[in-house]
Design an enzyme around this catalytic site. Structure first.
Site, PDB file in Angstrom:
ATOM      1  N   HIS A  75       0.833  -1.202   0.000  1.00 50.32           N
ATOM      2  CA  HIS A  75       0.000   0.000   0.000  1.00 50.32           C
ATOM      3  C   HIS A  75       0.871   1.258   0.000  1.00 50.32           C
ATOM      4  CE1 HIS A  75      -3.658   2.345   0.720  1.00 50.32           C
ATOM      5  NE2 HIS A  75      -2.962   3.040   1.614  1.00 50.32           N
ATOM      6  N   GLU A 133      -1.784  -5.577  -4.109  1.00 51.13           N
ATOM      7  CA  GLU A 133      -2.550  -5.267  -2.900  1.00 51.13           C
ATOM      8  C   GLU A 133      -3.920  -5.954  -2.948  1.00 51.13           C
ATOM      9  OE1 GLU A 133      -3.418  -1.183  -0.392  1.00 51.13           O
ATOM     10  OE2 GLU A 133      -3.598  -1.154  -2.565  1.00 51.13           O
ATOM     11  N   ASN A 150      27.479 -22.009  -7.016  1.00 44.19           N
ATOM     12  CA  ASN A 150      28.288 -23.207  -7.233  1.00 44.19           C
ATOM     13  C   ASN A 150      27.879 -24.326  -6.282  1.00 44.19           C
ATOM     14  OD1 ASN A 150      30.170 -23.510  -9.259  1.00 44.19           O
ATOM     15  ND2 ASN A 150      31.673 -22.173  -8.292  1.00 44.19           N
TER      16      ASN A 150
END
Length: 686
Positions: free
Chosen positions: A50, A72, A412
């Site tokens: 918001h 929202e 990795n």
């Protein structure tokens, strides 16, 4: 098209605050995904979405505001428990966060995001429409005010505090949440005052009652009571706990709960598969007032402090000469007293300015849980990610350069370090792999460790690749320890992976990791055990700016050895030289504290002077980690603070100074001459 003023204070504040909100939403989504279905986390995400919507609309950023608005809307369905939080919903939210990140990145460069977001907005709307088409019973699942029918009975403004109530809560413990509750009772309920008493009695077990309406409900008849019972309570409990407590009383039609004041400090929430370990000292928090300052101002201040230190050291040298020539002069003595105070003020100023550049590693550590989550899902691996010591502070300049090396090592590890779930089961391991990222202070260094309990690095495969690429002969490999053989994975293009993915190949790119760490005057080590796991250990200096150093001279050249690396300084003369310095297997060693440590003649090492016989010489015993060795130097010049100027951009193949070994930087001294800073860490590898 450029349309934003990057120097505008409000625009800068918007960018900074929005970045923090996006990062916090991402962390909270990880918590939700891991089964911690806390309505307060949903509410917190809702509030931040918001805020982003409102702030971006104010700045005229239509796309960002529109996207935040639709996220929202979806969140409101989650809050109403009309949508359960599953993998699909989480992925939609993460996709939205990724788009918000891209928007923010473009805005930070002074450009507006011009990609089409309509497709994604339609995706969100389809989910919402699907729920609405199911005719979901809103009354059963919602604790808050949601449906139109409910609003006809209780207006939302009724759940707001009145002026008199705001004064009433001023003295309440700020560490407690404050809720306003409206309870609708059945019209035909009898003995409403008794029910109200039972509600209050139940709530007293988990909260403090601040106010009830009616106030003296015990004395009212059913006709005078009405159908509404209002309360204001203070508690550390959340919505569900309060709701269940009240709902245990029979003949209650509706319960409306609104939190009207948040407690001052909420506990840190982290995903179940992420563990944050804090140091005990961190728990002793103090309230700190902060102010946002442009980092360029701090950098400029640091540069000025550096210049001040150079001039201060020059004054110290001049004062020595004045004292030698005019030691009884009153004005010279006054000058020395003032200079002593300047030295003290300078040290305090330096320490204060340096502390402003120190940042906790959480600034980069917090970025990794999302990455680990996404990669683990991509490779169908179950990984628990543990973070320790993210409060550890290090120089801002170092933090900015750490993101890429740490990202590469973690990727990795997930791609090639961990076995599949099936392979872990076959080998008797827990199906859930442990990946730990930790940081701690060790003397004047910061140590960062990335550890996994995967398959480990296969030393035999490294040997095969070394021979295949002719990096060493079989005879040479036999003389090397496993620790030395592991260093080959830092060679450019070196890989032991059976298949190279677009994410990583064990060893591919590690040469860049080592290069980046070396530019920061750090070193990287590896410990591994086949079938048990691998640990990468990165050691870095706390700061790259100002250090205390011992100045030495070889020929016409001045060198600086960081005081933090020096263990002892010894002067040898006459027969002591022959007795304590000798050769073992063509290696020159120095007898020190009943052990033989390697000798490095600084002049010879840097090709400045040949070995000369002398009746006296100086030994500087230095150490790095468990290693100890002795520098033989011609002349000691004394100790002083130096301002480090990095040479990282000018050293290396094809660079201005080429491959200079053993030097980590330079410093300008008070008299204008240069001192080369000896890299003890890299020399310890020789």
């Amino acid at each position: 098209m450029d349309k934003f003023d990057m120097n505008d204070i409000y625009y800068s504040m918007f960018l900074e605050e929005t970045k923090e909100q996006i990062e916090k939403i991402e962390q909270d989504l990880l918590i939700l995904e891991n089964g911690q279905d806390d309505i307060e986390i949903v509410n917190e995400i809702f509030r931040m979405a918001h805020s982003i919507k409102g702030a971006s609309a104010t700045m005229g950023l239509e796309n960002m505001s529109k996207l935040a608005h639709h996220l929202e809307n979806l969140l409101s369905k989650v809050r109403a428990k009309e949508i359960s939080v599953d993998t699909n919903i989480i992925n939609i939210f993460f996709k939205g966060i990724d788009i918000l990140k891209q928007m923010h990145y473009q805005l930070s460069r002074g450009k507006e995001y011009d990609e089409n977001i309509e497709g994604f907005i339609k995706e969100i709307q389809m989910v919402i429409n699907t729920i609405e088409d199911k005719g979901y019973d809103k009354e059963e699942a919602n604790l808050d005010l949601k449906s139109k029918d409910e609003q006809e009975i209780v207006e939302e403004k009724e759940l707001d505090l009145e002026k008199s109530e705001l004064k009433l809560i001023e003295g309440i413990n700020p560490e407690l949440n404050i809720y306003k509750i409206i309870i609708l009772m059945n019209e035909d309920m009898r003995m409403k005052s008794v029910k109200a008493f039972l509600i209050v009695n139940n709530l007293l077990g988990i909260s403090d009652i601040i106010k009830t309406v009616p106030a003296e409900f015990e004395k009212l008849s059913d006709s005078d009571f009405g159908n509404k019972f209002k309360l204001i309570i203070a508690t550390n409990r959340e919505y569900e706990s309060i709701y269940e407590n009240i709902n245990s009383i029979s003949e209650i039609k509706k319960i409306y709960i609104k939190r009207v004041r948040e407690r001052r400090k909420e506990a840190v929430r982290v995903p179940k598969n992420v563990k944050i370990v804090q140091l005990k000292d961190e728990l002793k928090k103090k309230e700190i007032s902060t102010v946002r300052v442009d980092i360029s101002k701090i950098d400029k201040l640091l540069n000025l402090v550096g210049e001040f230190i150079i001039d201060k050291e020059n004054l110290n040298q001049i004062s020595i000469e004045l004292k030698r020539k005019y030691k009884n002069d009153l004005h010279v003595n006054k000058l020395l007293n003032v200079l002593s105070h300047i030295n003290y003020i300078g040290s305090e100023l330096q320490e204060t300015v340096m502390s402003t550049r120190m940042l906790p590693l959480e600034h980069i550590f917090n970025r990794f849980p999302r990455m680990v989550r996404d990669l683990a899902k991509r490779f169908d691996k179950n990984i628990k990610f543990i973070i320790e010591g993210k409060e550890t502070e290090i120089d801002r300049g170092i933090i900015e350069e750490l993101l890429d090396p740490l990202t590469h090592i973690l990727r990795n590890s997930i791609d090639h370090g961990f076995e599949s779930c099936e392979e872990r089961k076959r080998t008797g391991k827990d199906e859930v792999g442990i990946l730990k990222l930790s940081a701690s202070h060790e003397e004047n260094n910061v140590v960062i460790e990335i550890e996994d309990d995967g398959r480990g690095i296969n030393i035999d495969k490294i040997k095969e690749k070394v021979l295949e690429r002719s990096l060493a002969t079989e005879e040479e490999l036999k003389k090397l320890s496993n620790k030395d053989i592991l260093q080959f994975i830092f060679e450019p293009g070196f890989s032991t992976a059976e298949k190279v993915t677009d994410i990583s190949g064990r060893g591919v790119g590690l040469d860049v990791v080592k290069s980046n760490i070396s530019k920061l005057n750090g070193i990287i080590d590896i410990k591994t055990e086949k079938g048990k796991g691998t640990k990468f250990i990165i050691r870095l200096p706390l700061t790259l700016a100002i250090v205390q150093a011992l100045l030495i001279k070889e020929g016409e050249y001045i060198f600086a050895i960081p005081i933090s690396s020096i263990i002892e300084m010894i002067r040898l003369k006459g027969r002591e030289i022959e007795e304590r310095i000798h050769k073992v297997d063509n290696l020159e060693v120095f007898d020190w504290r009943n052990q033989a440590i390697p000798v490095i003649r600084v002049g010879e090492y840097f090709g400045i002077a040949k070995k000369t016989d002398s009746n006296k010489l100086f030994i500087v015993v230095v150490g790095y980690l468990e290693k100890r060795f002795a520098f033989i130097v011609s002349k000691l010049m004394g100790e002083q603070e130096i301002v480090i100027k990095s040479m990282g951009e000018f050293i290396g193949n094809g660079k201005l100074f080429g491959n200079i070994k053993g030097i980590s930087g330079v410093s300008i001294l008070g008299d204008g001459s240069f001192a080369q800073i000896i890299d003890v860490a890299s020399m310890s590898k020789k």
